[in-house]
Write a protein that holds these residues in place. Sequence first.
Motif, PDB file in Angstrom:
ATOM      1  N   ARG A 120       0.652  -1.293  -0.106  1.00  0.00           N
ATOM      2  CA  ARG A 120       0.009  -0.042   0.075  1.00  0.00           C
ATOM      3  C   ARG A 120       1.038   1.312   0.158  1.00  0.00           C
ATOM      4  NH1 ARG A 120      -3.226   0.509   4.972  1.00  0.00           N
ATOM      5  NH2 ARG A 120      -1.840  -0.924   5.890  1.00  0.00           N
ATOM      6  N   MET A 121       0.896   1.972  -1.152  1.00  0.00           N
ATOM      7  CA  MET A 121       1.778   3.157  -1.241  1.00  0.00           C
ATOM      8  C   MET A 121       0.922   4.422  -0.859  1.00  0.00           C
ATOM      9  SD  MET A 121       4.379   1.801  -2.264  1.00  0.00           S
ATOM     10  CE  MET A 121       5.468   3.248  -2.415  1.00  0.00           C
ATOM     11  N   ARG A 122       1.495   5.293  -0.040  1.00  0.00           N
ATOM     12  CA  ARG A 122       1.023   6.369   0.187  1.00  0.00           C
ATOM     13  C   ARG A 122       1.926   7.517   0.066  1.00  0.00           C
ATOM     14  NH1 ARG A 122       0.031   7.558   5.591  1.00  0.00           N
ATOM     15  NH2 ARG A 122      -1.062   9.319   5.310  1.00  0.00           N
ATOM     16  N   TYR A 123       1.582   8.887  -0.478  1.00  0.00           N
ATOM     17  CA  TYR A 123       2.370   9.715  -0.673  1.00  0.00           C
ATOM     18  C   TYR A 123       2.149  11.165   0.029  1.00  0.00           C
ATOM     19  CZ  TYR A 123       3.613   6.368  -4.323  1.00  0.00           C
ATOM     20  OH  TYR A 123       4.084   5.438  -5.001  1.00  0.00           O
ATOM     21  N   ALA A 124       2.832  12.026   0.357  1.00  0.00           N
ATOM     22  CA  ALA A 124       2.742  13.057   0.842  1.00  0.00           C
ATOM     23  C   ALA A 124       3.635  14.117   0.420  1.00  0.00           C
ATOM     24  CB  ALA A 124       2.789  13.074   2.548  1.00  0.00           C
ATOM     25  N   PRO A 125       3.260  15.312   0.513  1.00  0.00           N
ATOM     26  CA  PRO A 125       4.289  16.480   0.335  1.00  0.00           C
ATOM     27  C   PRO A 125       5.411  16.566   1.459  1.00  0.00           C
ATOM     28  CG  PRO A 125       2.070  17.510   0.277  1.00  0.00           C
ATOM     29  CD  PRO A 125       1.762  16.056   0.748  1.00  0.00           C
ATOM     30  N   LEU A 126       6.487  16.856   0.790  1.00  0.00           N
ATOM     31  CA  LEU A 126       7.797  16.563   1.698  1.00  0.00           C
ATOM     32  C   LEU A 126       7.567  17.391   3.074  1.00  0.00           C
ATOM     33  CD1 LEU A 126      10.899  15.659   1.927  1.00  0.00           C
ATOM     34  CD2 LEU A 126      11.305  17.855   1.031  1.00  0.00           C
ATOM     35  N   ALA A 127       7.091  18.576   2.969  1.00  0.00           N
ATOM     36  CA  ALA A 127       6.789  19.449   4.147  1.00  0.00           C
ATOM     37  C   ALA A 127       5.834  18.891   5.098  1.00  0.00           C
ATOM     38  CB  ALA A 127       6.484  20.817   3.843  1.00  0.00           C
ATOM     39  N   ASP A 128       4.999  17.870   4.776  1.00  0.00           N
ATOM     40  CA  ASP A 128       3.998  17.420   5.801  1.00  0.00           C
ATOM     41  C   ASP A 128       4.256  15.715   5.744  1.00  0.00           C
ATOM     42  OD1 ASP A 128       2.492  19.586   5.495  1.00  0.00           O
ATOM     43  OD2 ASP A 128       1.657  19.191   3.685  1.00  0.00           O
ATOM     44  N   LEU A 129       5.507  15.374   5.501  1.00  0.00           N
ATOM     45  CA  LEU A 129       5.788  13.855   5.604  1.00  0.00           C
ATOM     46  C   LEU A 129       5.545  13.383   7.044  1.00  0.00           C
ATOM     47  CD1 LEU A 129       6.664  11.480   3.933  1.00  0.00           C
ATOM     48  CD2 LEU A 129       8.958  11.918   4.406  1.00  0.00           C
ATOM     49  N   ALA A 130       6.222  14.046   7.951  1.00  0.00           N
ATOM     50  CA  ALA A 130       6.122  13.783   9.413  1.00  0.00           C
ATOM     51  C   ALA A 130       4.851  13.587   9.923  1.00  0.00           C
ATOM     52  CB  ALA A 130       6.939  14.719  10.092  1.00  0.00           C
ATOM     53  N   ALA A 131       3.789  14.512   9.462  1.00  0.00           N
ATOM     54  CA  ALA A 131       2.588  14.673   9.989  1.00  0.00           C
ATOM     55  C   ALA A 131       1.645  13.458   9.229  1.00  0.00           C
ATOM     56  CB  ALA A 131       1.897  15.782   9.537  1.00  0.00           C
ATOM     57  N   ALA A 132       2.106  13.146   8.061  1.00  0.00           N
ATOM     58  CA  ALA A 132       1.461  11.837   7.385  1.00  0.00           C
ATOM     59  C   ALA A 132       1.687  10.551   8.040  1.00  0.00           C
ATOM     60  CB  ALA A 132       1.909  11.896   5.974  1.00  0.00           C
ATOM     61  N   VAL A 133       2.681  10.302   8.737  1.00  0.00           N
ATOM     62  CA  VAL A 133       3.171   9.061   9.248  1.00  0.00           C
ATOM     63  C   VAL A 133       1.730   8.705  10.236  1.00  0.00           C
ATOM     64  CG1 VAL A 133       4.497   7.346  10.680  1.00  0.00           C
ATOM     65  CG2 VAL A 133       5.445   9.509   9.241  1.00  0.00           C
TER      66      VAL A 133
END
Length: 352
Positions: A120-133
């Motif tokens: 399962r692949m998920r993608y997030a903007p780099l600036a929001d990567l931590a919040a997307a975990v």
Amino acid sequence: MTISSLSRVAAAEFAPEVTYLNTSSWGLLPRRTIAAVKALADENAAGRRVGAGSFEAVEAARVGFARLAGVRPDRVATGGSVTVHVGLIAASLPPGAEVLCPEGEFASVVSPFALRGDLRMRYAPLADLAAAVRPSTALVAFSAVQSADGRVADLAAVRAAAAAHGARTLLDATQAAGWLPLDAGAYDYTVTGGFKFLLCPRGTSFLTVTEEAQDTLPPLFAGWVSAGAPWVSNYGPLERLAPTARGFDEPPAFLSYHGAEHSLDLLAEVGTDVLHAHATGLAARLRTGLAKLGHQAVPGESAIVAVPGLDGRQGELVAAGIAVSAPAGNLRISCHLYNTEADVDRVLEVLA
């Protein structure tokens, strides 16, 4: 070493025929590295080199990278490609595992996971990567410095978020190692191509893995080298892999590794802190100059400067003898130890 003495080292080791600001594509080879590669090539041509190369050179490169990455040498595996290292990690995940990556991440970091078809692949903007975990995230795979535009990830925030949710971390340090301080032991895995900011010949790549994470990796590329005792494990099935990260070594490209040990020695002489100050200082000078010309570069303190929408000027710069690149719609200019203020000013002069 001080920044003032760095220029003397650069003059002794490099002699580019152009204004070279394209290390994000590949780094220039130091003279000492070229001499070592040529010496081995001559020995191979004359039949004087048993085994086509020396594992002592491979070990020296391993030690050199470990010193730069802040880990013990037994936590470093040597190979030839970031893609192969990432593929090994991708093969370790169970079906259905969730992998989180930044949007627009470099293909070698994301493709081995995406093309498996059962993750399962998920993608997030780099600036929001931590919040997307999130709790379902098994692995966060990302670059310390983005290839397309030089943005530096919030490394501490991503590590903290991954730890909070029990996710492992895979860091690609290819565009960072050498000029950006690296603590490889803070990640479950790191992968680093050697032919860019590490100034090694192409065919050198380094994987670091923590002792805990090592147990997750399958013996997918097991061979005579990964036994940890070259020349004595050539025949029949291996009984076991080497008990350290050496168990994931690939058979080395000896010409590349004979050069790599000397490139890494050079970087050790310079020091990451000195190189960081030098390269980011040049990049800051370039961003300031670009702004005065009306060109807004991607903000930040990276050694890589990217200007969105200015990719069409690459040909003009190349024609003027200035080596730059133009990925993903950006004009990309990267600064390293062999660059000077005059190089930066030359770019600004042409763009003006």
